[in-house]
Enzyme design. Structure first.
Site, PDB file in Angstrom:
ATOM      1  CG  ASP A 400      -1.872   1.078   1.342  1.00  0.00           C
ATOM      2  OD1 ASP A 400      -1.659   2.120   0.681  1.00  0.00           O
ATOM      3  OD2 ASP A 400      -2.863   0.920   2.086  1.00  0.00           O
ATOM      4  CG  HIS A 401       3.216   4.042  -3.163  1.00  0.00           C
ATOM      5  ND1 HIS A 401       4.177   4.487  -2.266  1.00  0.00           N
ATOM      6  CD2 HIS A 401       3.758   4.243  -4.392  1.00  0.00           C
ATOM      7  CE1 HIS A 401       5.229   4.927  -2.935  1.00  0.00           C
ATOM      8  NE2 HIS A 401       4.998   4.789  -4.225  1.00  0.00           N
ATOM      9  NE  ARG A 402      -3.995   3.922   1.358  1.00  0.00           N
ATOM     10  CZ  ARG A 402      -5.142   3.440   1.810  1.00  0.00           C
ATOM     11  NH1 ARG A 402      -6.188   4.238   1.936  1.00  0.00           N
ATOM     12  NH2 ARG A 402      -5.266   2.158   2.120  1.00  0.00           N
TER      13      ARG A 402
END
Ligand code: CAO
Length: 428
Positions: A400-402
């Protein structure tokens, strides 16, 4: 004769979950274990059976109502004073998880296992219930399968009841267009009458697939995914694994790569705690988990299930191998308890026994990363002076790039690769 208030029994951790079908009406005569209502949570669909025999006096639930343990379901006239005297329901007639296809699970990667409230932004493509339309459960089911909104149809049956033929005729008339109500904030794929172009056969999805679909869809739409790939030299590890496996076979279980992958994952998770975390619901903080429960994707005839192996950090390769063999057998036999599929902090999806070179597993939100593994192959590897044949295992980490940056993902995957490449780090 006595009247019994039948309540929703113990349904595990589930609370406030919707009724999707009511199987009885006033006047029906029920035998013990006859299904009264069907409930559906994110993780499982379950029939709630009648605790005792009796005649339905009044049904106190309708489709769409939300229930928890103790909610009143119906009033039953029983001819046994003894059964009426029992504390109604909560412990009687525990709900029966549907056979194999029932409990979800959550996921391409991973079915369903969120412990946090599911994302709410994405309603299902069609309502589970079509309100007060006059249609039987089987017609409602057909409508859901075909993506037809029953509220758009005038029924041709008695008292304007909508029949299966009405649903099919509607689909043909609409030529597919407008048959479905888009629900995800994105344009819906228009329904089509495929029968116009050639013979078709409609095969209902298994319950498992119906339940895992929305979970996957939610994860895919909510999580900005990136997949980082690397590979690791498992030549030495494979020799060691084969030695353990030989001894294990004699005792009736197998030692496969997966147990080593679980241990290596824990080692990398400990060094990179963000990978063992979840975003808080308001997205303002990271919840780091101090336990290491690994979800493992298991392919079953009804679809994917992701049982969770708990406390992997406290177990050795042999114990993990035995537990894995036991849990995958139970999943394939459809013996899935809600607790089997809850609490994962990180997941692994291994297609190594089948093949492939790379793939992009879907993060099983609210987890933030997943490891995908495909088939290890012999490759010529340059050792500084010559090419040597080495067994190389591709690793595919989706994240999850967040929560995780590309550089962290590269470090995490490299650590996984390093641990898998040095069998001494994987202590028994
Ligand atoms: N590379 C090469 N060979 C591998 C391998 C790999 N990465 N992983 C496993 N193998 C080999 C095993 O050694 C075994 O070989 P032998 O029988 O010759 O010793 C064979 O493949 C079968 O292994 P397995 O897949 O049954 O065992 P496992 O412990 O690796 O996996 C399980 C167990 C339950 C994960 C697996 O059976 C399964 O269901 N995999 C599918 C998961 C899935 O569908 N994921 C996709 C999710 S996205 O939709």
């Amino acid at each position: 004769m006595a009247t019994l208030d039948v309540k929703i029994p113990d349904i595990g951790d589930f609370k406030n979950i919707p009724v999707i079908e009511v199987h009885v009406k006033a006047g029906d005569v029920l035998a013990p274990e006859d299904p009264m209502v069907t409930l559906e949570s994110d993780k499982a669909t379950m029939d709630v059976p009648a605790p005792v025999a009796g005649k339905v006096v009044e049904v106190l639930l309708k489709v769409g109502d939300r229930v928890s343990e103790g909610s009143l379901a119906l009033r039953l006239e029983t001819d046994s004073a003894a059964s009426a005297g029992k504390p109604a329901a909560a412990t009687e007639g525990a709900p029966q998880p549907m056979p194999p296809p029932a409990p979800q699970p959550p996921a391409t990667a991973m079915p369903p296992v969120p412990d946090m409230p599911p994302a709410r932004a994405i309603p299902p493509p069609l309502p589970l219930d079509f309100g007060n339309v006059h249609a039987s459960p089987s017609v409602r089911r057909l409508a859901r399968e075909l993506g037809v909104d029953l509220t758009q149809i005038t029924g041709s049956g008695e008292k304007s009841r909508i029949t299966a033929a009405d649903v099919k005729a509607f689909l043909q008339r609409s030529g597919g267009a407008g048959a479905t109500a888009g629900g995800s904030g994105i344009p819906e794929i228009p329904a089509q009458d495929f029968a116009k172009f050639g013979p078709i056969e409609i095969k209902p999805l298994s319950r498992l697939r119906k339940l895992s679909g929305p979970h996957l869809h939610r994860a895919w739409l909510n999580v900005p995914h990136v997949t980082h790939t690397d590979e690791t030299d498992i030549t030495d590890l494979e020799a060691y694994r084969k030695m353990l496996d030989g001894a294990a076979k004699e005792k009736g279980y197998r030692v496969t790569l997966l147990s080593f992958l679980m241990k290596a994952a824990v080692s990398a998770l400990k060094a990179h705690p963000d990978f063992n975390s979840s975003l808080s619901p308001d997205k303002s903080s990271l919840i780091h988990k101090k336990y290491y429960h690994i979800g493992v994707a298991v392919d079953t005839p009804d679809g994917l299930v992701v049982p969770v192996i708990k406390d992997v950090d406290r177990k050795g390769i042999v114990e993990l191998s035995q537990e894995l063999a036991d849990v995958s057998r139970r999943m394939r036999d459809g013996k899935i308890a809600p607790t089997d599929i809850q609490g994962a902090t990180f997941s692994i999806s291994s297609l190594g026994g089948i093949g492939g070179t790379h793939f992009t597993p879907i993060v099983s939100a609210p987890e933030v990363a997943i490891l995908g593994v495909v088939k290890a192959t012999m490759k010529p590897v340059w050792n500084g002076s010559e090419f040597k044949p080495r067994l190389m295992l591709p690793l595919c980490v989706s994240y999850d790039h967040r929560v995780i940056d590309g550089a962290s993902a590269a470090r995490f995957t490299k650590q996984l690769a390093d641990v898998m490449g040095d069998v001494r780090q994987l202590v028994l």
